[in-house]
Design an enzyme around this catalytic site. Structure first.
Site, PDB file in Angstrom:
ATOM      1  N   SER A 124       0.825  -1.204   0.000  1.00  0.00           N
ATOM      2  CA  SER A 124       0.000   0.000   0.000  1.00  0.00           C
ATOM      3  C   SER A 124       0.854   1.246   0.000  1.00  0.00           C
ATOM      4  O   SER A 124       1.943   1.261   0.576  1.00  0.00           O
ATOM      5  CB  SER A 124      -0.895  -0.012   1.251  1.00  0.00           C
ATOM      6  OG  SER A 124      -1.525   1.239   1.445  1.00  0.00           O
ATOM      7  N   TYR A 149      -1.774  -0.765  10.678  1.00  0.00           N
ATOM      8  CA  TYR A 149      -2.075  -1.414   9.389  1.00  0.00           C
ATOM      9  C   TYR A 149      -0.922  -1.156   8.417  1.00  0.00           C
ATOM     10  O   TYR A 149      -0.382  -2.067   7.813  1.00  0.00           O
ATOM     11  CB  TYR A 149      -3.384  -0.876   8.815  1.00  0.00           C
ATOM     12  CG  TYR A 149      -3.502  -1.064   7.329  1.00  0.00           C
ATOM     13  CD1 TYR A 149      -3.251  -0.006   6.456  1.00  0.00           C
ATOM     14  CD2 TYR A 149      -3.813  -2.306   6.790  1.00  0.00           C
ATOM     15  CE1 TYR A 149      -3.312  -0.182   5.084  1.00  0.00           C
ATOM     16  CE2 TYR A 149      -3.887  -2.489   5.420  1.00  0.00           C
ATOM     17  CZ  TYR A 149      -3.619  -1.415   4.577  1.00  0.00           C
ATOM     18  OH  TYR A 149      -3.675  -1.585   3.220  1.00  0.00           O
ATOM     19  N   LYS A 153       2.186  -3.671   6.534  1.00  0.00           N
ATOM     20  CA  LYS A 153       2.577  -3.711   5.110  1.00  0.00           C
ATOM     21  C   LYS A 153       4.076  -3.466   4.993  1.00  0.00           C
ATOM     22  O   LYS A 153       4.786  -4.151   4.269  1.00  0.00           O
ATOM     23  CB  LYS A 153       1.808  -2.643   4.312  1.00  0.00           C
ATOM     24  CG  LYS A 153       0.309  -2.865   4.220  1.00  0.00           C
ATOM     25  CD  LYS A 153      -0.031  -4.146   3.474  1.00  0.00           C
ATOM     26  CE  LYS A 153      -1.525  -4.276   3.233  1.00  0.00           C
ATOM     27  NZ  LYS A 153      -1.881  -5.553   2.574  1.00  0.00           N
TER      28      LYS A 153
END
Ligand code: WQD
Length: 335
Positions: A124, A149, A153
């Site tokens: 992302s 989050y 990644k």
């Protein structure tokens, strides 16, 4: 030979399954249906005429992942499985670190046992953190995230870079998504958020549909052309085709490469509201609200590397994205 899509029943995964099948490859989907439903498999078959093999499993469960590799001839993995709500990750960091990193490690360990050497990762643009050096380029050094989050990644990217170094025959492709929106033109697959949407486009479509009273625009005092946040919105079908290009790249290349998947064009929140109203002839009432914690002013991609090395560019317009998002919202499958 088949391409395994972990989390392949989800928003990006299901669209990628369609495009991989359309390109003539076989698909296996593994999904625990935490954030998707089984009828997506029927709909992928209805769209493509070919049914993917489906395993309703948690890919953190090593025995079940092994059993799947035993039963299927898996040539490559596209790894989507993971929790993805930014705000929820701030409230439940341990769940996010456990789930997102555990699933990635388990799949990689079983791949090693079965000599499966191609891994494409759903990363992302959030890993670019609060940098203001736009357009974001893959070689950017000062990566840093603003939420758990994003850190999952970032950490999985690091795990993959180190693993690719230790195993030169491995082919790893890290795909940094910008803001995927829209839906397949059939209206049969699309984004179905649980509860109140976090992301802009589903909030807009639910407001236009009368499900939400109005859109809250999170801040209009950013240093942008109209004060509202600027993002690089990309049609989910273009994003899915980027995964096909990444898979075909992995067939010919070893090592680890990072690619942005964006359009290179930044649109503000109010640009999107106006484009949506124009494309669909439907009003989107909104109010200006406070900034949302963790948001950055501007984020859009440098698209040169993906164009040059993947031979891939996004083709769909912001009007296509708005029209297809609205078509999905009005259809039966978004309910
Ligand atoms: C876009 C813009 C908001 C909702 C996140 C994740 C990213 C990826 C995509 C998973 C911002 C504004 C939004 C609303 C608003 N997720 N907004 N009112 O935050 O750019 O990216 O989703 O992979 O990793 O970070 O997307 O759609 O939430 O916000 O004004 O009700 O819309 O402030 O400027 P974001 P978003």
């Amino acid at each position: 030979m088949a391409v395994l899509l972990t989390g392949g029943a989800g928003f990006i995964g299901s669209h990628t399954a369609v495009e991989i099948i359309n390109k003539g490859y076989d698909v296996v989907i593994a999904d625990n249906l935490y954030n998707a439903d089984a009828s997506v498999i029927d709909r992928i078959e209805a769209i493509t005429g070919k049914r993917p093999a489906f395993y309703q499993i948690d890919v953190a469960d090593k025995d079940r992942v092994r059993a799947m590799f035993e039963s299927e001839d898996i040539d490559a993995v596209i790894h989507f499985a993971g929790y993805k709500a930014v705000g929820e990750s701030v409230e439940k960091p341990l769940d996010y670190y456990r789930n997102n990193i555990d699933t990635a490690l388990t799949v990689l360990e079983v791949m090693k046992e079965y000599n499966c050497r191609k891994f494409i990762f759903s990363s992302s643009a959030t890993v670019y953190g609060t940098s203001d050096k736009v357009p974001f380029v893959e070689t950017a050094e000062e990566l840093g995230c603003t939420n758990p989050y994003g850190w999952t990644k970032f950490m999985i990217e690091q795990i993959l870079k180190d693993t690719a170094k230790a195993h030169p025959a491995l082919s790893v492709v890290l795909l940094r998504y910008f803001n995927p929106i829209g839906a397949h033109e059939s209206g049969m697959i699309g984004e179905k958020p649980n509860g109140i949407p976090n992301n802009l486009m589903p909030y807009i479509t639910q407001t236009a549909a009368g499900i939400r009273a109005q859109l809250s625009v999170f801040g209009n005092d950013y240093p942008t052309h109209d004060g509202t946040g600027v993002r690089d919105y990309i049609h989910v079908v273009d994003l899915a085709k980027g995964h096909v290009a990444a898979y075909e790249y992995s067939l010919k290349n070893e090592g680890c490469e990072v690619f942005n998947l964006g359009t290179g064009i930044g649109y503000s929140v109010l640009d999107i509201v106006k484009a949506f109203e124009k494309a669909n002839g439907v009003p989107v009432p909104y109010v200006i609200a406070e900034r949302r914690a963790g948001d950055i002013a501007t984020c859009y991609a440098s698209t040169d590397k993906a164009a040059e090395k993947l031979g891939w560019k996004a083709e769909k317009s912001i009007e296509d994205m708005c029209r297809d998002a609205w078509n999905w919202e009005q259809g039966e499958w978004s309910k």
